[in-house]
Design an enzyme around this catalytic site. Structure first.
Site, PDB file in Angstrom:
ATOM      1  N   GLY A 221       0.825  -1.198   0.000  1.00  0.00           N
ATOM      2  CA  GLY A 221       0.000   0.000   0.000  1.00  0.00           C
ATOM      3  C   GLY A 221       0.859   1.247   0.000  1.00  0.00           C
ATOM      4  O   GLY A 221       2.008   1.232  -0.446  1.00  0.00           O
ATOM      5  N   ALA A 224       2.872   6.224   3.293  1.00  0.00           N
ATOM      6  CA  ALA A 224       2.410   6.815   4.555  1.00  0.00           C
ATOM      7  C   ALA A 224       1.870   5.747   5.501  1.00  0.00           C
ATOM      8  O   ALA A 224       2.191   5.734   6.696  1.00  0.00           O
ATOM      9  CB  ALA A 224       1.350   7.875   4.281  1.00  0.00           C
ATOM     10  N   GLU A 243       5.750  -3.418   0.776  1.00  0.00           N
ATOM     11  CA  GLU A 243       5.797  -3.028  -0.638  1.00  0.00           C
ATOM     12  C   GLU A 243       4.965  -1.763  -0.752  1.00  0.00           C
ATOM     13  O   GLU A 243       3.741  -1.800  -0.736  1.00  0.00           O
ATOM     14  CB  GLU A 243       5.243  -4.142  -1.525  1.00  0.00           C
ATOM     15  N   CYS A 277       1.112  -0.532  -8.481  1.00  0.00           N
ATOM     16  CA  CYS A 277       2.252   0.089  -7.795  1.00  0.00           C
ATOM     17  C   CYS A 277       3.473   0.151  -8.701  1.00  0.00           C
ATOM     18  O   CYS A 277       4.169   1.166  -8.741  1.00  0.00           O
ATOM     19  CB  CYS A 277       2.586  -0.691  -6.524  1.00  0.00           C
TER      20      CYS A 277
END
Length: 469
Positions: A221, A224, A243, A277
């Protein structure tokens, strides 16, 4: 194998709080997801603790056989799982999308089950014999994203189970049904309590990250959220595989053939409608072939149909949620306002349901523009002109993330030389984002740490133990 309706009914709660999950293509209801609580998580962790020792005691061969049977179960229900995934996440059935994702689940299960991990003799000199073994961790927490909810969940749970652990999964609140359905299918072949999905909110995720009985957390994800998990896990010194966010660069060298690479560039950037991603998110093209690459890429992108994922003709779908749609729209408008040239797209329809943002190519854009510097995570690709390879490498390395990157060239030797200079966990040559269950994958800089896949991925789900004597 069961019907789609039966599968959906099997994961629909009969009591407790629920939340309606909407189809991002139509706005209609897909189904009801449970809203689990921290108390539900505590029960799941307790069940995992109880089930794990017997699972570990079975040994690698028996656990591998169970994972292979689980892969068979996924394949038996593949079409039903793909349809649910398409409706909940939005990705089309065809192309590198829903059917592809379900197939990848079976493939990763099989590779995790059959990858050999033998004890390693570190020293054996006649006086000292030292062997390195990997023992089960215990309970593993898996926190997944909404973009590839089934596939990334399998990336987390397959090696964890193979190594003798139990797993508690916390799916994204946007795509819980897909993960619940996948776990339902997998649990046809697994002992009770070994794999549990807890479909709750942030409080559930936070408790999973700090839970004293959880020995490791795997998370895919945002950077932050990854930082928050690091902080939450500190008091119990958990093992972590993270990741995190990426803003992958691609560098097209001046000797590349624009027509030959155009389709590869397109899918590197627009797979899953850009919601990946490790997708290509900023493209650096040498000035000698800049116009030609823009032209060929525009031709390919313009021919790719976008629409409802259940339509067999479509290969691009909606963005999964309105928040992501708004981010992409904001970044494209900022680029337009700055004077960048919109080659294609940039004009979402406002008179239709769904979070559809058209495939968008943006040229003549400054490297400092927010569309380049921020991870847009959607179907908008900025194309930046460069003059020297040193300049391109410097721009590619300038950000604090480094998940993946790519180099495009007709000369493999030259491409590898440039690849070695890029600061990222993976650098592909003449392709982008092509993950393989046999090949280690992980990020550099603030894109996370720890490796997944292959032998290294199995090791990451075990506790190393040296037997010396």
């Amino acid at each position: 194998m069961e019907t789609y309706d039966a599968l959906l009914a099997a994961i629909t709660p009969t009591s407790g709080a629920t939340r309606t999950i909407l189809d991002p293509a139509t706005g209609t209801a897909v189904g009801e997801a449970p809203v689990h609580t921290v108390q539900d998580l505590e029960r799941a962790v307790a069940a995992a603790e109880a089930a794990q020792p017997a699972w570990a005691a079975l040994g690698h061969d028996a656990r591998s056989a169970a994972l292979l049977r689980a892969a068979d179960a996924v394949e038996r229900s593949a079409e039903e799982l793909a349809r649910l995934l398409s409706r909940e996440q939005g990705k089309p059935l065809n192309g590198p999308n829903a059917r592809f994702e379900v197939g990848a689940c079976a493939a990763w299960l099989r590779v995790a089950a059959t990858t050999v991990l033998e004890p390693e003799t570190v020293v054996d000199d006649g006086e000292t014999r030292a062997e390195l073994h990997y023992r089960p961790i215990g309970v593993v927490g898996a926190i997944g994203p909404w973009n590839w909810p089934m596939m990334i969940t399998v990336w987390q749970i397959a090696p964890a189970l193979r190594m003798g652990n139990a797993v508690v999964v916390k799916p994204s609140e946007y795509t819980p049904l897909s993960v619940l359905a996948l776990a339902k299918v997998l649990n046809e072949e697994l002992p009770e309590g070994l794999l549990t999905v807890v479909s709750g909110g942030r409080d559930v995720g936070a408790r999973l990250a700090e839970h004293p009985a959880v020995g490791k957390v795997m998370f895919t994800g945002s950077t932050a959220t990854g930082k928050a998990i690091i902080r939450s896990s500190a008091d119990t010194v958990k093992r972590l595989t993270l990741e995190l966010g990426g803003n992958d660069a691609g560098i097209v060298l001046p000797d590349a053939d624009p027509k030959a690479i155009a389709e590869g560039l397109f899918w590197g950037a627009f797979i899953n409608t850009g919601q990946t991603c490790a997708a290509l998110k900023r493209l650096y093209v040498h000035s000698d072939i800049y116009e030609a690459v823009c032209e060929e890429l525009t031709t390919v992108a313009a021919a790719m149909p976008m629409g409802n994922g259940l339509d067999e003709n479509n290969v691009l779908g909606p963005l999964q949620n309105r928040q992501q749609f708004d981010i992409v729209a904001r970044l494209v408008e900022a680029a337009r306002d700055s004077g960048a040239k919109i080659l294609l797209g940039g004009n979402p329809a406002t008179d239709q349901p769904g979070h559809f943002y058209p495939a968008t190519l943006v040229a003549d854009i400054d490297n400092a523009n927010p569309l380049v510097a921020e991870e847009q995570f959607g179907p908008a690709l900025p194309i930046i002109r460069y003059s020297t390879v040193d300049e391109a490498v410097a721009m590619a390395n300038a950000l604090d993330v480094g998940l993946g990157a790519s180099v495009w060239s007709s000369d493999p030797v030259a491409a590898r030389e440039v690849a070695a200079r890029i600061q990222s966990g993976t650098v592909w040559i003449n392709k982008h984002g092509a993950v393989d269950p046999r090949v280690p994958f992980g990020g550099a800089k603030q894109s996370g740490y720890g490796l997944e896949f292959g032998v290294e991925g199995l090791k990451a789900l075990g506790v190393p133990q040296v037997i010396n004597g």
